[in-house]
Design an enzyme around this catalytic site. Structure first.
Site, short mmCIF file in Angstrom:
data_model
loop_
_atom_site.label_atom_id
_atom_site.label_comp_id
_atom_site.label_asym_id
_atom_site.label_seq_id
_atom_site.Cartn_x
_atom_site.Cartn_y
_atom_site.Cartn_z
N HIS A 76 0.86 -1.19 0.00
CA HIS A 76 0.00 0.00 0.00
C HIS A 76 0.89 1.24 0.00
O HIS A 76 1.75 1.38 0.87
CB HIS A 76 -0.94 0.01 1.21
CG HIS A 76 -2.12 -0.91 1.04
ND1 HIS A 76 -3.41 -0.48 1.12
CD2 HIS A 76 -2.17 -2.22 0.75
CE1 HIS A 76 -4.23 -1.49 0.89
NE2 HIS A 76 -3.51 -2.58 0.68
N TYR A 203 -9.11 5.81 7.17
CA TYR A 203 -9.23 6.16 8.58
C TYR A 203 -10.20 7.33 8.63
O TYR A 203 -9.86 8.43 8.20
CB TYR A 203 -7.88 6.59 9.15
CG TYR A 203 -6.87 5.47 9.34
CD1 TYR A 203 -6.13 4.99 8.27
CD2 TYR A 203 -6.67 4.91 10.60
CE1 TYR A 203 -5.20 3.96 8.45
CE2 TYR A 203 -5.74 3.89 10.79
CZ TYR A 203 -5.01 3.41 9.72
OH TYR A 203 -4.10 2.41 9.91
N PRO A 292 -4.36 0.25 19.05
CA PRO A 292 -4.21 -0.31 17.70
C PRO A 292 -4.09 0.71 16.56
O PRO A 292 -3.57 0.36 15.50
CB PRO A 292 -5.46 -1.17 17.52
CG PRO A 292 -6.44 -0.67 18.51
CD PRO A 292 -5.65 -0.12 19.66
N LYS A 296 1.03 -0.36 15.13
CA LYS A 296 2.47 -0.40 15.45
C LYS A 296 2.87 -1.63 16.27
O LYS A 296 4.06 -1.95 16.37
CB LYS A 296 2.86 0.86 16.24
CG LYS A 296 3.02 2.09 15.37
CD LYS A 296 4.38 2.09 14.68
CE LYS A 296 4.44 2.96 13.47
NZ LYS A 296 4.07 2.33 12.21
N TYR A 384 4.06 6.06 10.00
CA TYR A 384 3.21 4.94 9.59
C TYR A 384 4.02 3.86 8.88
O TYR A 384 3.85 2.67 9.14
CB TYR A 384 2.10 5.46 8.67
CG TYR A 384 0.93 4.52 8.51
CD1 TYR A 384 -0.19 4.62 9.32
CD2 TYR A 384 0.94 3.53 7.53
CE1 TYR A 384 -1.27 3.75 9.18
CE2 TYR A 384 -0.13 2.66 7.37
CZ TYR A 384 -1.23 2.78 8.20
OH TYR A 384 -2.29 1.92 8.05
C1 DHB Z 1 -5.46 -2.86 10.66
C2 DHB Z 1 -5.36 -2.59 12.01
C3 DHB Z 1 -4.91 -1.36 12.44
O1 DHB Z 1 -4.82 -1.09 13.75
C4 DHB Z 1 -4.55 -0.40 11.52
O2 DHB Z 1 -4.13 0.81 11.98
C5 DHB Z 1 -4.62 -0.68 10.18
C6 DHB Z 1 -5.08 -1.91 9.75
C7 DHB Z 1 -5.97 -4.18 10.20
O3 DHB Z 1 -6.23 -5.04 11.04
O4 DHB Z 1 -6.16 -4.36 8.99
#
Ligand code: DHB
Length: 391
Positions: A76, A203, A292, A296, A384
């Site tokens: 990505h 997001y 989450p 990370k 990121y």
């Molecule tokens: C996923 C989980 C995340 O916390 C994130 O920031 C991006 C993707 C996932 O499980 O696909």
């Protein structure tokens, strides 16, 4: 009768950190034994996050073709931040010349377990560590799947045994001792049978709260929406789940399908006060937890392992302790950068239950500061995709 095995490094926990560490040590000619209280099946089927930093993928490349991150996973080159219906793309390639890979953690685990077993690794499932004796020659005191006492005597012990670590008590003097923060919200996660709703991750923040539109494959999608931490996974019907998701993603009509998995992820930030004591060190979730947002967790675990593998190589091959002495300080730098990023992205995108109208407007101001500035986008993209390792 206690069975005792002797090895150079005892690794408690067969998550991504423990397994990758055993691989890197093996490459340096250092034997290890890895134990985990869970079964192989449980490890390989636990649903976790899905984003790998570029540096994580590169380190996984060292297990050869067994790593399917590049072949089955997808690169990505950007994400979208959706601000109250307004889309802003963060272009990783343009801002930092790096990328991430969408490849679920349990697939990484399948790859690592297969590679380690093929290499003849002593890897034991269903073995529960009960304590660590941190002598000059440390010992892991454990029980095997049948409940029989089992010990590993080693030159070094690594605790890669997750957020409910047994090793942590040995290192910090307490199983909970650390810097800690809780958040007043959680994520409701779903897996569904549907085509992707978007080519890249979205997001999305809206007055209704946050949602993340992620993916797994052409036919399976992963999505999350902000919820109360005490939410019961059975609290919503499928239709209500789609309504909750959809109202948090204005601007995109989500492609719906059967929801076959639901979970609630609590948000916590934690860093253990100590990462090493004598001949015992902590890596991954045993050492730290992040909320989450930004995915990370596993990437940070892998970054710890990169440092600790080099430190153990220097110690066990050259008798040089300097890298090991530096490990807590060196690892902490990245740990706290990741703590900051995960906290920041969380605060930026979620609606706190007690947020005032001022708070909401201030947050939108901050979001615009990020998405409308080259530097803001680059800051987000660099964190990121993962900070370079020589930094
Ligand atoms: C996923 C989980 C995340 O916390 C994130 O920031 C991006 C993707 C996932 O499980 O696909």
């Amino acid at each position: 009768m206690t069975t005792t095995v002797r090895t150079r490094v005892a690794i408690v926990g067969a998550g991504p950190a423990g397994l990758l560490l055993s691989h890197l040590l093996d490459q340096a000619g250092i034997d290890s034994v890895v134990i985990d209280r869970r079964s192989r099946d449980e490890i390989e089927s636990t649903i976790r996050a899905g984003i790998l930093e570029q540096g994580t993928v590169e380190l996984l490349d060292t297990i050869g073709e067994a790593s399917r991150a590049r072949t089955v996973g997808h690169r990505h080159d950007g994400i979208e931040l959706r601000v109250e219906g307004e889309g802003h793309r963060i272009d990783f390639a343009e801002t930092v010349g790096r990328a991430v890979w969408l490849y679920p953690q349990h697939e990484v685990l399948k790859d690592l377990i297969a590679a380690r077993l093929a290499a003849g690794q002593d890897l034991r499932f269903g073995v529960t560590a009960e304590g660590i004796d941190d002598a000059d020659r440390p010992r892991v005191i454990a029980r095997d799947a049948e409940g029989n006492p089992f010990e590993i005597e080693a030159e070094f012990v690594v605790g890669s045994d997750g957020s409910r670590s047994v090793a942590r008590a040995t290192v910090t003097g307490s199983s909970t001792g650390g810097y800690f923060r809780e958040y007043p919200f959680a994520w409701f996660g779903i897996l569904c049978e549907a085509p992707p709703s978007s080519a890249e991750l979205i997001y999305s923040t809206s007055p209704e709260g946050f949602a993340l539109v992620s993916q797994r494959s052409d036919t399976v999608q992963r999505m999350y929406f902000q919820c109360d931490p005490d939410t019961d996974t059975t609290a919503y019907s499928e239709e209500q789940l789609w309504d909750e998701l959809q109202k948090r993603v204005p601007g995109t009509t989500l492609k719906k399908g059967r929801i076959f998995q639901r979970d609630v992820l609590r948000f916590r930030s934690f860093v253990a006060h100590e990462l090493r004591r004598g001949r015992v060190a902590l890596v991954g979730d045993a050492a730290h937890t992040v909320p989450p947002t930004g995915a990370k967790g596993m990437n940070l675990a892998i970054a710890d392992v990169r440092l600790l593998a080099a430190a153990l190589g220097a110690l066990l091959i050259d008798g040089d302790e300097r890298l090991l002495d530096a490990y807590p300080e060196t690892a902490s730098r990245r740990i706290w950068k990741a703590q900051h990023f995960s906290w920041w992205m969380t605060s930026l995108l979620h609606v706190a239950p007690d947020a005032t109208d001022f708070d909401r407007r201030r947050r939108l101001g901050e979001l615009r500061t990020v998405v409308e500035s080259e530097h803001g986008r680059a800051f987000l993209a660099e964190a990121y995709c993962g900070w370079p390792f020589d930094a």
